[in-house]
Design a protein around this motif. Structure first.
Motif, PDB file in Angstrom:
ATOM      1  N   ALA A  31     128.391  13.124 -27.955  1.00  0.00           N
ATOM      2  CA  ALA A  31     128.839  14.522 -28.069  1.00  0.00           C
ATOM      3  C   ALA A  31     129.776  14.880 -26.923  1.00  0.00           C
ATOM      4  CB  ALA A  31     127.637  15.459 -28.098  1.00  0.00           C
ATOM      5  N   TYR A  32     129.443  14.452 -25.710  1.00  0.00           N
ATOM      6  CA  TYR A  32     130.274  14.760 -24.544  1.00  0.00           C
ATOM      7  C   TYR A  32     131.667  14.142 -24.702  1.00  0.00           C
ATOM      8  CZ  TYR A  32     132.094  14.595 -19.807  1.00  0.00           C
ATOM      9  OH  TYR A  32     132.905  14.706 -18.707  1.00  0.00           O
ATOM     10  N   HIS A  33     131.719  12.867 -25.034  1.00  0.00           N
ATOM     11  CA  HIS A  33     133.014  12.183 -25.146  1.00  0.00           C
ATOM     12  C   HIS A  33     133.801  12.670 -26.362  1.00  0.00           C
ATOM     13  CE1 HIS A  33     132.705   9.455 -21.756  1.00  0.00           C
ATOM     14  NE2 HIS A  33     131.418   9.384 -22.035  1.00  0.00           N
ATOM     15  N   ALA A  34     133.101  13.000 -27.436  1.00  0.00           N
ATOM     16  CA  ALA A  34     133.793  13.539 -28.611  1.00  0.00           C
ATOM     17  C   ALA A  34     134.457  14.869 -28.260  1.00  0.00           C
ATOM     18  CB  ALA A  34     132.813  13.713 -29.766  1.00  0.00           C
ATOM     19  N   ARG A  35     133.776  15.695 -27.471  1.00  0.00           N
ATOM     20  CA  ARG A  35     134.373  16.979 -27.067  1.00  0.00           C
ATOM     21  C   ARG A  35     135.636  16.733 -26.240  1.00  0.00           C
ATOM     22  NH1 ARG A  35     130.703  21.459 -24.802  1.00  0.00           N
ATOM     23  NH2 ARG A  35     130.942  22.241 -26.899  1.00  0.00           N
ATOM     24  N   LEU A  36     135.588  15.794 -25.326  1.00  0.00           N
ATOM     25  CA  LEU A  36     136.783  15.494 -24.525  1.00  0.00           C
ATOM     26  C   LEU A  36     137.934  15.026 -25.412  1.00  0.00           C
ATOM     27  CD1 LEU A  36     135.254  13.745 -21.381  1.00  0.00           C
ATOM     28  CD2 LEU A  36     135.918  16.140 -21.670  1.00  0.00           C
ATOM     29  N   PHE A 103     146.973  28.628 -29.096  1.00  0.00           N
ATOM     30  CA  PHE A 103     146.948  27.447 -29.952  1.00  0.00           C
ATOM     31  C   PHE A 103     145.599  26.764 -29.880  1.00  0.00           C
ATOM     32  CE2 PHE A 103     147.502  22.987 -30.938  1.00  0.00           C
ATOM     33  CZ  PHE A 103     148.264  23.015 -32.093  1.00  0.00           C
ATOM     34  N   LEU A 104     145.106  26.566 -28.648  1.00  0.00           N
ATOM     35  CA  LEU A 104     143.808  25.902 -28.509  1.00  0.00           C
ATOM     36  C   LEU A 104     142.702  26.722 -29.165  1.00  0.00           C
ATOM     37  CD1 LEU A 104     143.702  24.346 -24.930  1.00  0.00           C
ATOM     38  CD2 LEU A 104     144.272  23.270 -27.099  1.00  0.00           C
ATOM     39  N   GLN A 105     142.711  28.011 -28.935  1.00  0.00           N
ATOM     40  CA  GLN A 105     141.666  28.856 -29.507  1.00  0.00           C
ATOM     41  C   GLN A 105     141.683  28.777 -31.042  1.00  0.00           C
ATOM     42  OE1 GLN A 105     141.782  32.981 -28.371  1.00  0.00           O
ATOM     43  NE2 GLN A 105     139.645  33.284 -28.950  1.00  0.00           N
ATOM     44  N   GLU A 111     132.709  26.813 -29.819  1.00  0.00           N
ATOM     45  CA  GLU A 111     131.986  26.148 -28.726  1.00  0.00           C
ATOM     46  C   GLU A 111     132.941  25.361 -27.824  1.00  0.00           C
ATOM     47  OE1 GLU A 111     129.554  27.127 -32.095  1.00  0.00           O
ATOM     48  OE2 GLU A 111     131.213  25.689 -32.036  1.00  0.00           O
ATOM     49  N   ASP A 112     133.876  24.649 -28.438  1.00  0.00           N
ATOM     50  CA  ASP A 112     134.847  23.888 -27.640  1.00  0.00           C
ATOM     51  C   ASP A 112     135.783  24.822 -26.881  1.00  0.00           C
ATOM     52  OD1 ASP A 112     133.749  21.478 -28.415  1.00  0.00           O
ATOM     53  OD2 ASP A 112     135.348  20.967 -29.825  1.00  0.00           O
ATOM     54  N   TRP A 113     136.170  25.936 -27.509  1.00  0.00           N
ATOM     55  CA  TRP A 113     137.027  26.907 -26.828  1.00  0.00           C
ATOM     56  C   TRP A 113     136.302  27.490 -25.613  1.00  0.00           C
ATOM     57  CZ3 TRP A 113     141.450  28.280 -25.346  1.00  0.00           C
ATOM     58  CH2 TRP A 113     141.716  29.556 -24.873  1.00  0.00           C
ATOM     59  N   ALA A 114     135.026  27.815 -25.755  1.00  0.00           N
ATOM     60  CA  ALA A 114     134.237  28.351 -24.631  1.00  0.00           C
ATOM     61  C   ALA A 114     134.151  27.316 -23.514  1.00  0.00           C
ATOM     62  CB  ALA A 114     132.842  28.755 -25.105  1.00  0.00           C
ATOM     63  N   TYR A 115     133.973  26.055 -23.869  1.00  0.00           N
ATOM     64  CA  TYR A 115     133.919  24.982 -22.866  1.00  0.00           C
ATOM     65  C   TYR A 115     135.269  24.863 -22.142  1.00  0.00           C
ATOM     66  CZ  TYR A 115     133.219  20.342 -20.856  1.00  0.00           C
ATOM     67  OH  TYR A 115     133.107  19.276 -19.983  1.00  0.00           O
TER      68      TYR A 115
END
Length: 128
Positions: A31-36, A103-105, A111-115
């Motif tokens: 999960a950590y690496h997938a988020r990156l 764009f990112l948002q 969850e990824d945007w908050a991170y």
């Protein structure tokens, strides 16, 4: 595994390499690496929008906002040497109202945007 990579990398070769990397990891690290990867994929997709769009006018506008010493180096190196630099590409996109944060948002999960926002706050210069 495919569901871990949204947004995915636009190049199939790199998307597959990301999938292979994740598959080789222990479950608790995926999960950590997938988020990156997702954050990187979204950033890459943003930068792709500038392909062929950066102009000499963008370059001179960008130079005007740089600190003096950096401006001198970039001016000396010229437009051709700088037109693929990520800061100049972002500057050109933002001049066209294609903002990085927006764009990112729009392309990341909430969850990824908050991170991503947490990362930005952690790396922001501290005011004295």
């Amino acid at each position: 595994m495919e569901d871990l990579l949204q947004p995915r990398h636009p190049h199939e070769k790199y998307h597959q390499a990301q999938l292979d990397f994740l598959a080789a990891l222990p479950q608790e690290q995926r999960a950590y690496h997938a988020r990156l990867f997702r954050l990187g994929n979204a950033s890459y997709r943003y930068q792709q929008q500038a392909d062929g769009e950066v102009t000499e006018e963008d370059f001179h506008h960008w130079l005007a906002g740089l600190p003096e010493k950096i401006r001198a180096v970039m001016a000396r190196d010229g437009f051709a040497a700088s037109k693929n630099s990520l800061p100049l590409r972002r500057h050109a996109l933002e001049r066209r109202d294609l903002g990085y944060d927006a764009f990112l948002q729009a392309n990341l999960s909430p969850e990824d945007w908050a991170y991503q926002q947490q990362l930005n706050q952690a790396s922001a210069p501290k005011e004295h």
